[in-house]
Scaffold this motif. Structure first.
Motif, short mmCIF file in Angstrom:
data_model
loop_
_atom_site.label_atom_id
_atom_site.label_comp_id
_atom_site.label_asym_id
_atom_site.label_seq_id
_atom_site.Cartn_x
_atom_site.Cartn_y
_atom_site.Cartn_z
N PHE A 85 -0.48 11.64 10.62
CA PHE A 85 -0.24 12.91 10.49
C PHE A 85 0.27 13.22 8.72
O PHE A 85 -0.48 13.72 8.09
CB PHE A 85 0.19 13.52 11.45
N TYR A 86 1.28 12.51 8.51
CA TYR A 86 2.00 12.75 7.50
C TYR A 86 1.29 12.12 6.29
O TYR A 86 1.34 12.75 5.23
CB TYR A 86 3.40 12.37 7.40
N THR A 87 0.68 11.03 6.49
CA THR A 87 -0.07 10.39 5.21
C THR A 87 -1.05 10.90 4.96
O THR A 87 -1.82 11.20 3.97
CB THR A 87 -0.27 9.11 5.71
N THR A 88 -1.86 11.85 6.14
CA THR A 88 -3.05 12.37 5.71
C THR A 88 -2.74 13.69 4.99
O THR A 88 -3.46 14.35 4.20
CB THR A 88 -3.81 12.76 7.16
N PHE A 89 -1.50 14.27 5.38
CA PHE A 89 -0.95 15.60 4.83
C PHE A 89 -0.78 15.42 3.26
O PHE A 89 -1.33 16.10 2.48
CB PHE A 89 0.09 16.21 5.78
N LEU A 120 -3.17 3.01 4.14
CA LEU A 120 -2.32 3.34 5.08
C LEU A 120 -2.81 4.18 5.98
O LEU A 120 -2.32 4.02 7.19
CB LEU A 120 -1.24 4.28 4.23
N ILE A 121 -3.70 5.37 5.84
CA ILE A 121 -4.34 5.95 7.18
C ILE A 121 -5.08 5.02 8.08
O ILE A 121 -4.76 5.33 9.01
CB ILE A 121 -5.32 7.04 6.48
N GLY A 122 -5.75 4.02 7.62
CA GLY A 122 -6.57 3.18 8.41
C GLY A 122 -5.58 2.32 9.21
O GLY A 122 -5.92 2.05 10.27
N TYR A 123 -4.39 1.86 8.56
CA TYR A 123 -3.31 1.10 9.18
C TYR A 123 -2.63 1.79 10.55
O TYR A 123 -2.55 1.35 11.61
CB TYR A 123 -2.40 0.58 8.22
N PHE A 124 -2.28 3.30 10.41
CA PHE A 124 -1.76 3.94 11.26
C PHE A 124 -2.95 4.36 12.44
O PHE A 124 -2.41 4.26 13.49
CB PHE A 124 -1.25 5.14 10.61
N ILE A 163 4.63 5.33 21.05
CA ILE A 163 3.26 5.68 20.71
C ILE A 163 3.28 6.78 19.61
O ILE A 163 2.32 6.75 18.78
CB ILE A 163 2.53 5.94 21.82
N ILE A 164 4.16 7.56 19.60
CA ILE A 164 4.18 8.70 18.75
C ILE A 164 4.69 8.44 17.32
O ILE A 164 3.96 9.06 16.47
CB ILE A 164 5.18 9.67 19.24
N GLU A 165 4.90 7.18 16.92
CA GLU A 165 5.47 7.00 15.52
C GLU A 165 4.22 6.61 14.67
O GLU A 165 4.31 7.09 13.41
CB GLU A 165 6.61 5.88 15.55
N PRO A 166 3.30 5.89 15.16
CA PRO A 166 1.66 5.71 14.47
C PRO A 166 1.26 7.01 14.15
O PRO A 166 0.85 7.31 13.17
CB PRO A 166 1.09 4.78 15.35
N LEU A 167 1.25 8.04 15.24
CA LEU A 167 0.85 9.12 15.27
C LEU A 167 1.29 10.01 14.01
O LEU A 167 0.65 10.87 13.16
CB LEU A 167 0.52 9.82 16.47
N ILE A 168 2.73 10.04 14.00
CA ILE A 168 3.54 10.50 12.89
C ILE A 168 2.96 10.19 11.51
O ILE A 168 2.92 10.71 10.82
CB ILE A 168 4.91 10.40 13.02
N GLY A 169 2.98 8.62 11.30
CA GLY A 169 2.63 8.30 10.26
C GLY A 169 0.95 8.51 9.72
O GLY A 169 1.06 8.89 8.59
N ALA A 174 0.71 -1.00 -0.07
CA ALA A 174 0.03 -0.11 0.07
C ALA A 174 0.94 1.17 0.13
O ALA A 174 0.44 2.25 -0.65
CB ALA A 174 -1.05 -0.06 1.15
N ALA A 175 1.99 1.30 0.75
CA ALA A 175 2.91 2.16 0.85
C ALA A 175 3.45 2.72 -0.66
O ALA A 175 3.56 3.94 -1.13
CB ALA A 175 4.09 2.48 1.86
N PHE A 176 3.93 1.59 -1.20
CA PHE A 176 4.50 1.75 -2.44
C PHE A 176 3.44 2.15 -3.48
O PHE A 176 3.81 2.90 -4.40
CB PHE A 176 5.14 0.50 -3.07
N GLY A 177 2.23 1.70 -3.46
CA GLY A 177 1.25 2.37 -4.32
C GLY A 177 0.93 3.64 -4.15
O GLY A 177 0.48 4.38 -5.09
#
Length: 622
Positions: A135-139, A174-178, A127-133, A65-68
């Motif tokens: 936020f950044y994927t949503t951006f 990806l957003i759902g996964y994070f 905990i912060i790493e999934p939150l970073i993912g 999904a990330a490469f997609g």
């Protein structure tokens, strides 16, 4: 018109600013994540590893999904890089020297932009790493949505938005996964789950999929399902088993995350390229524009005037494009499946130790060349598939024009019958060549082979033995064939050239097969990358070796000994040796003897250092 240009310019400026901001945020996040990584000395900071194609089988879907999400950027790098280079206003004399470097810098920007997305996928400690993912994927997804809502192509062609559906779905996944990982990590932190907070220390060196494959290897052969009875379920199972046996997929061996991501991204890129071609052709109608240009510029006729020849040309162009596009798309679907099945077969052969299908030059290749070739596999496979798709569409389009104007239209009376003359010339030659070959086969089978039956190499059928009869007639016929085949051989030569061009063009993306003759395999760079990838995967993803090493580590951790196989014979955990400890000691002694006999390097090391052997000092040949 001017307002549209202003809107396009303003939208492009906003998108460029957002992309630059995403790149800056990506660099800052990468630096921030490196503060939690350990370096070789055990301190911090360290380098964040974005992917691990050799071990992370459980993250294959997330990697895919990330490469997609990067597929739009890949299409831009392949096709729209010329527009970006033109906007830089590079002098013509300097452009050929700096073009490649600019394209590589653009590829570096794309990789840096998505670097944090892959980095936070593997990190599971805080905990912060999934939150970073999240936020950044949503951006970056919001940037894509803004670009689509203000795109001029989407405004003109509503169907153009279909191109971005696969990429949007990958962003949503990806957003759902994070989001799921954020909730799970928060819950784990509250409940103080040790398996989540101590992930690095408890990580095995193999995956559950590899364990299942090794269990399948150790199972007894199953009985034939057809002999067990009848029924709908058994018939379906038997039919699926027959299909798997025909295509050579019998084992539960799973592909590596690299291969899964490569073919998934290649499928998305092919879909985007095909949909873009189709939508642009339907909207802009290049066939109509071309015929209109010929009417107005070359023949000085008005656009309203209808010329039957140009109408026929336009119809042939439209029908040819739709036919070539449909056939090429269906062909590429089967093409990708065939490449994946070939990869499975070759990987199973090499894991069994069967390297006979490899050319001798690749068996003797240097390891550094193999590793360097393996790094090129994913990008090379995607590029080969895309260009093969476009070339097949073009080839079939030209073929449709030839069939229409040489066969169909002359017979229908739409064009002069003189267009049919190439068929009248080539058809008799092809029929004579075919009949002459069949005549020689008939004469050879009837008069020139002795009537002794032998079994054919494949199957249970029989054929005549390769023993000549009527040698006088054979020599006489050979004399006349010496002169006849000067003419027949000319036709065969043309057929060989056409077959070589056709097969070479169709099999361009089949980098699992060498396109060059024997002895020149190393000149095929695509095949070299495929073999390099296979070699690296066989040496680092062999399920038997991975499970064996993992069992050694688990057993040594349970027993509290550095190396179970090399444990001293008189080692016991207490003063009294129980029956189980005695049997374990005897089995370890035999296992140690078997290992020393079959591993010369272990035997030499054991003879030199009989005491104090550790797992780091011994190199076990698997």
């Amino acid at each position: 018109m001017s307002s549209n240009n202003v809107d396009v310019a303003s939208t492009a400026g906003v998108v460029t600013g957002l992309e630059a901001g995403a790149l800056a945020i990506a660099i800052l996040l990468s630096v921030f994540l490196s503060c939690f990584e350990k370096n070789k000395l055990g301190g911090k900071p360290g380098i964040v590893i974005p992917i691990n194609f050799l071990q992370d089988d459980n993250l294959a879907i997330v990697y895919t999904a990330a490469f997609g999400c990067t597929s739009n950027q890949l299409v831009t790098l392949i096709f729209n890089s010329g527009m970006i280079l033109d906007s830089l206003n590079i002098p013509k004399l300097v452009a050929p020297w700096v073009t490649v470097f600019i394209l590589l810098i653009m590829a570096l920007f794309v990789s840096l932009k998505f670097y944090p997305v892959f980095a936070v996928i593997r990190c599971r400690r805080i905990i912060i790493e999934p939150l970073i993912g999240l936020f950044y994927t949503t951006f970056i997804f919001s940037i894509l949505i803004y670009q689509l809502t203000n795109s001029l192509e989407v405004r003109r062609i509503k169907a153009y938005i279909l191109i971005y559906i696969p990429t949007s779905l990958c962003h949503v996944i990806l957003i759902g996964y994070f989001l799921y990982k954020s909730v799970r990590q928060t819950y784990s932190f509250v409940r103080r789950l040790k398996q989540d907070t101590d992930y690095e220390g408890s990580k095995p060196c193999t995956s559950k999929l590899q364990y299942n494959y090794v269990k399948w290897l150790l199972k007894k052969p199953e009985c034939d399902i057809k002999e067990k009875g009848s029924g709908l379920k058994r018939s379906i199972q038997a039919y699926s088993k027959d299909i798997k046996n025909k295509i050579g997929v019998r084992s539960p061996l799973h592909a590596s995350p690299r291969v899964i991501a490569t073919f998934f991204v290649a499928g998305i890129v092919l879909f985007q390229v095909g949909m873009e071609l189709l939508t642009l052709y339907i909207f802009y109608k290049p066939g109509l524009l071309f015929t209109t240009y010929i009417q107005t510029e070359l023949f000085n006729t008005s656009e309203e005037a209808s010329v039957p020849k140009f109408e026929t040309l336009l119809t042939v162009a439209d029908v040819g494009f739709y036919v070539s596009f449909s056939l090429s798309s269906i062909f590429m679907v089967g093409y990708v499946i065939a490449i994946f099945i070939s990869y499975r077969k070759d990987l199973e052969k090499m894991q069994r130790g069967d390297y006979t299908f490899l050319p001798m030059k690749f068996r003797k290749s240097l390891n550094d060349n193999l590793v360097a070739s393996s790094l090129q596999y994913s990008g090379a496979q995607i590029a080969y598939l895309v260009w093969c798709y476009l070339l097949i569409i073009l080839m079939l389009w030209i073929l449709c024009f030839m069939i229409a104007y040489i066969i169909i239209l002359p017979l229908a009376g739409k064009v002069p019958f003189s267009y049919f003359h190439p068929v009248l010339i080539t058809l008799p030659l092809m029929m004579i060549n075919f009949g002459f070959e069949k005549l020689q086969v008939f004469l050879s089978r009837t008069f020139f082979l002795q009537d002794y039956a032998v079994i054919m190499p494949k199957g249970i059928k029989t054929q005549k033995a390769l023993a000549l009869d009527n040698i006088k007639m054979f020599n006489i016929l050979s004399f006349f064939m010496f002169f006849f085949h000067v003419i027949i051989g000319f036709i065969s030569c043309i057929n060989r050239i056409l077959d070589g061009v056709r097969i070479g063009l169709v099999s361009l993306a089949r980098i699992d097969k060498c396109m060059l003759p024997r002895g020149y395999e190393k000149l095929d760079k695509g095949y070299s990358t495929y073999i390099g990838m296979l070699m690296v995967e066989v040496h680092h993803r062999n399920p038997v070796a991975s499970v064996f090493c993992n069992e050694l580590l688990v057993t040594s951790r349970e027993r509290g000994c550095a190396n179970v196989l090399l444990t001293p014979v008189n080692y016991t955990q207490g003063n009294v040796e129980t029956i189980s400890q005695k049997h374990g000691r005897i089995s370890r002694k035999w296992a140690k003897l078997y290992t020393l006999i079959n591993n010369p390097s272990v035997r030499r090391n054991y003879e030199e250092q009989k005491s104090g052997c550790s797992i780091e000092q011994v190199e076990i040949a698997i």
